[in-house]
Design a protein around this motif. Structure first.
Motif, mmCIF file in Angstrom:
data_model
loop_
_atom_site.group_PDB
_atom_site.id
_atom_site.type_symbol
_atom_site.label_atom_id
_atom_site.label_comp_id
_atom_site.label_asym_id
_atom_site.label_seq_id
_atom_site.Cartn_x
_atom_site.Cartn_y
_atom_site.Cartn_z
ATOM 1 N N GLU A 155 0.833 -1.210 0.000
ATOM 2 C CA GLU A 155 0.000 0.000 0.000
ATOM 3 C C GLU A 155 0.859 1.248 0.000
ATOM 4 O O GLU A 155 0.558 2.212 -0.718
ATOM 5 C CB GLU A 155 -0.939 0.001 1.204
ATOM 6 C CG GLU A 155 -2.045 -1.013 1.109
ATOM 7 C CD GLU A 155 -2.933 -1.040 2.352
ATOM 8 O OE1 GLU A 155 -2.917 -0.072 3.137
ATOM 9 O OE2 GLU A 155 -3.632 -2.048 2.525
ATOM 10 N N PHE A 156 1.930 1.273 0.783
ATOM 11 C CA PHE A 156 2.849 2.422 0.800
ATOM 12 C C PHE A 156 3.455 2.624 -0.586
ATOM 13 O O PHE A 156 3.535 3.743 -1.091
ATOM 14 C CB PHE A 156 3.976 2.198 1.813
ATOM 15 C CG PHE A 156 3.662 2.585 3.230
ATOM 16 C CD1 PHE A 156 2.372 2.820 3.668
ATOM 17 C CD2 PHE A 156 4.689 2.697 4.149
ATOM 18 C CE1 PHE A 156 2.105 3.163 4.985
ATOM 19 C CE2 PHE A 156 4.440 3.047 5.468
ATOM 20 C CZ PHE A 156 3.145 3.282 5.884
ATOM 21 N N GLU A 157 3.896 1.532 -1.192
ATOM 22 C CA GLU A 157 4.554 1.619 -2.495
ATOM 23 C C GLU A 157 3.584 2.114 -3.572
ATOM 24 O O GLU A 157 3.925 2.986 -4.376
ATOM 25 C CB GLU A 157 5.149 0.255 -2.863
ATOM 26 C CG GLU A 157 6.264 -0.143 -1.919
ATOM 27 C CD GLU A 157 6.736 -1.577 -2.060
ATOM 28 O OE1 GLU A 157 7.680 -1.943 -1.360
ATOM 29 O OE2 GLU A 157 6.147 -2.339 -2.858
ATOM 30 N N LEU A 182 7.824 3.350 -13.314
ATOM 31 C CA LEU A 182 8.262 3.563 -11.941
ATOM 32 C C LEU A 182 8.141 2.260 -11.155
ATOM 33 O O LEU A 182 7.202 1.487 -11.359
ATOM 34 C CB LEU A 182 7.395 4.631 -11.254
ATOM 35 C CG LEU A 182 7.753 4.976 -9.801
ATOM 36 C CD1 LEU A 182 9.091 5.704 -9.739
ATOM 37 C CD2 LEU A 182 6.666 5.830 -9.168
ATOM 38 N N GLY A 183 9.097 2.044 -10.281
ATOM 39 C CA GLY A 183 9.034 0.974 -9.303
ATOM 40 C C GLY A 183 9.397 1.572 -7.954
ATOM 41 O O GLY A 183 10.296 2.407 -7.866
ATOM 42 N N VAL A 184 8.698 1.190 -6.925
ATOM 43 C CA VAL A 184 8.916 1.750 -5.590
ATOM 44 C C VAL A 184 9.206 0.618 -4.620
ATOM 45 O O VAL A 184 8.572 -0.438 -4.668
ATOM 46 C CB VAL A 184 7.673 2.541 -5.106
ATOM 47 C CG1 VAL A 184 7.895 3.097 -3.703
ATOM 48 C CG2 VAL A 184 7.329 3.655 -6.088
ATOM 49 N N GLY A 185 10.163 0.853 -3.743
ATOM 50 C CA GLY A 185 10.465 -0.086 -2.675
ATOM 51 C C GLY A 185 10.424 0.611 -1.338
ATOM 52 O O GLY A 185 10.929 1.732 -1.193
ATOM 53 N N TYR A 186 9.797 -0.019 -0.374
ATOM 54 C CA TYR A 186 9.737 0.490 0.998
ATOM 55 C C TYR A 186 10.193 -0.634 1.916
ATOM 56 O O TYR A 186 9.792 -1.785 1.756
ATOM 57 C CB TYR A 186 8.315 0.914 1.374
ATOM 58 C CG TYR A 186 8.150 1.154 2.855
ATOM 59 C CD1 TYR A 186 8.561 2.344 3.436
ATOM 60 C CD2 TYR A 186 7.637 0.161 3.682
ATOM 61 C CE1 TYR A 186 8.436 2.550 4.802
ATOM 62 C CE2 TYR A 186 7.508 0.355 5.048
ATOM 63 C CZ TYR A 186 7.919 1.549 5.606
ATOM 64 O OH TYR A 186 7.810 1.741 6.954
#
Length: 171
Positions: free
Chosen positions: A38-40, A149-153
């Motif tokens: 969800e954050f990502e 885009l790719g997001v990591g948390y």
């Protein structure tokens, strides 16, 4: 009592046993468990909202960029640092293992790449706001050449910043 000692020994002295994929230069096939999808996804949503306000195309999610971003977020959290290069901590010293684009290119191939990192922010909104208040990070978010885009948390309670965010761009 003996089993607690063994667990402590593994956790403190051998974190690579628990996080084997966050050591050294990545191979590009690492599958790190997502802690907070969800954050990502919220970072993607907020970035796309900003891009629309600036009359730019929205970015599409890319799983390979996300794996590269998550790899780096975990690596920074486990080795307790914040910088674009991938590093390992040995004998309390930080040693550069590879550069930003060398790491990302292990996971994906694009003609143009970019990366934003952040640490310490507890949520996606504050993270994106911090990036937009930074000239270089803002430039990545508003770069019309980026299409993906790719997001990591990654969260690590024992690290300095606790919350680590990475967004990798491709175009």
């Amino acid at each position: 009592m003996k089993s607690k000692s063994v667990v402590f020994l593994i956790l403190v002295l051998f974190p690579a046993i628990l996080f084997p994929q966050s050591n050294g230069i990545p191979k590009g096939n690492e599958q790190i468990p997502i802690q907070n999808a969800e954050f990502e996804q919220e970072v993607l949503r907020l970035v796309n909202k900003i891009r629309l306000q600036h009359h730019l195309d929205t970015l599409l999610w890319n799983d390979d960029l996300a794996r590269a971003a998550l790899y780096h977020a975990q690596d920074m959290a486990i080795d307790d640092y914040m910088e674009h290069a991938t590093c390992d901590r040995k004998n309390k010293q930080l040693i550069k293992m590879c550069g930003t684009f060398e790491r990302i290119e292990k996971f994906v191939s694009f003609s143009s790449l970019g990366e934003n990192i952040s640490a310490g922010q507890e949520n996606a909104k504050n993270t994106v706001e911090a990036w937009m208040n930074s000239t270089s990070h803002r430039a990545n978010i508003l770069n019309p050449h980026f299409k993906f885009l790719g997001v990591g948390y990654f969260y690590e309670s024992t690290s300095i910043y606790k919350h680590y965010w990475v967004q990798d761009f491709g175009g």
